[in-house]
Enzyme design. Structure first.
Site, PDB file in Angstrom:
ATOM      1  N   CYS A  19      -5.583  -2.212   1.391  1.00 40.48           N
ATOM      2  CA  CYS A  19      -5.394  -3.466   0.661  1.00 40.48           C
ATOM      3  C   CYS A  19      -4.424  -3.174  -0.487  1.00 40.48           C
ATOM      4  O   CYS A  19      -3.802  -2.115  -0.525  1.00 40.48           O
ATOM      5  CB  CYS A  19      -6.725  -4.027   0.157  1.00 40.48           C
ATOM      6  N   THR A  20      -4.282  -4.093  -1.415  1.00 43.76           N
ATOM      7  CA  THR A  20      -3.266  -3.953  -2.460  1.00 43.76           C
ATOM      8  C   THR A  20      -3.529  -2.769  -3.387  1.00 43.76           C
ATOM      9  O   THR A  20      -2.677  -1.898  -3.563  1.00 43.76           O
ATOM     10  CB  THR A  20      -3.172  -5.245  -3.293  1.00 43.76           C
TER      11      THR A  20
END
Length: 320
Positions: free
Chosen positions: A181-182
């Site tokens: 994810c980020t």
């Protein structure tokens, strides 16, 4: 001439038991007083999830201040340089959930953290694990790891249903998964959710895409990274980033995000300059004819995450 990057943008999170998160909120606000800092920081009994920007000296003082607190002394920061603040205001709040999942997960049963180098090596294996992007659809449209499985979800809450469906398509006991994810926090929760669904071998990218870009550059990455601030998209490294997104209307190559000008829609979408002018900042013709539409000015591109009263000062109902 490009402006000098005299600001830091920080991304960080840390799961730790906080007895009085409301006191930590107050302490943050007191520390930020009279400092050139904007932020989006959430604290709960579970820990902290934060993003902030500020002048370098203020950001460095903040990191030092947090590390002096026993609750956060081991918390890593991911740091980018920029030429200005990237959040519209300073927000520090208590939140019951650090990430909106609406699902009980066991934080003692999460995926195995692997470093950006280990991640790169796994990607280069002839037979690698199932590569899973656990971000929202509008995020991975503009950038993702090459070959990633990208679930068509609009919110993090929808991933629970996706996980249930995934285990009917593959054998959870024999299918290793590497997820990203980020910045890493969503993987903490989602890896636990996958383990709850019976997946035995789950890896998560330590520090997320941001950390990978800082440590390994853009190898195996396509496009840019969506971020939840006024920058909207950034390259993950100093290397040139190809455009892989496309205009919502005409499908031409594009990486510029807009929020639909219809305030009751506010859909975040990619759009080229021709189409954003043609549709007056709206994602469809129905939204163009809606009753609550922001005025479109082609010289004043709308930044994200603005409420209606930012555009209509007399709209008191939107402030409720």
């Amino acid at each position: 001439m490009a402006q000098e990057p005299s600001f830091f943008v920080l991304a960080y999170y840390h799961f730790t038991a906080i007895a009085d998160p409301h006191q930590e909120v107050k302490a943050h606000k007191e520390f930020f007083k009279d400092r050139n800092i904007t932020s989006r920081i959430y604290l709960s009994e579970q820990g902290i999830n934060g993003q902030m920007s500020g002048k370098r000296e203020d950001a460095e003082a903040y990191m030092k201040w947090l590390h002096a607190n026993p609750l956060f002394e081991t918390m890593p920061f991911k740091i980018h340089s920029h030429h200005e603040n990237v959040f519209p205001r300073q927000t520090v709040k208590y939140r019951k959930q650090l990430v909106a999942l609406d699902e009980d997960v066991d934080m003692n049963q999460t995926g195995q953290h692997i470093s950006p180098l280990e991640w790169k090596e796994l990607l280069e294996k002839e037979k690698r694990p199932l590569l899973l992007d656990v971000r929202n659809e509008y995020e991975w449209q503009v950038g993702r790891f090459d070959g990633a499985e990208c679930p068509p979800c609009d919110t993090f809450r929808e991933f629970k249903e996706y996980a249930e469906n995934l285990k009917t398509q593959v054998n959870p006991e024999q299918t290793p998964i590497m997820m990203y994810c980020t910045g890493g926090i969503r993987c903490e929760l989602y890896s636990s959710l996958l383990k709850k669904e019976g997946f035995k071998e789950v890896y998560q990218l330590e520090g997320g895409i941001i950390n990978y870009g800082l440590k390994q550059g853009s190898e195996h990455w396509l496009g840019k990274l969506f971020v939840f601030d006024d920058r909207l998209t950034i390259p993950i490294s100093q290397e040139p980033a190809p455009v892989i997104g496309s205009c919502h209307h005409c499908q031409t190559s594009n990486e510029t995000y807009y929020n639909c000008a219809n305030m009751d829609c506010n859909h975040l979408y990619l759009c080229c300059q021709t189409c954003v002018e043609k549709f007056l900042g709206c994602c469809c013709t129905d939204c163009q004819n809606a009753p609550r539409v922001r005025p479109y000015h082609h010289q004043d591109v709308h930044k994200p995450f603005r409420k209606r009263h930012h555009y209509f000062k007399d709209d008191l109902t939107s402030k409720q």
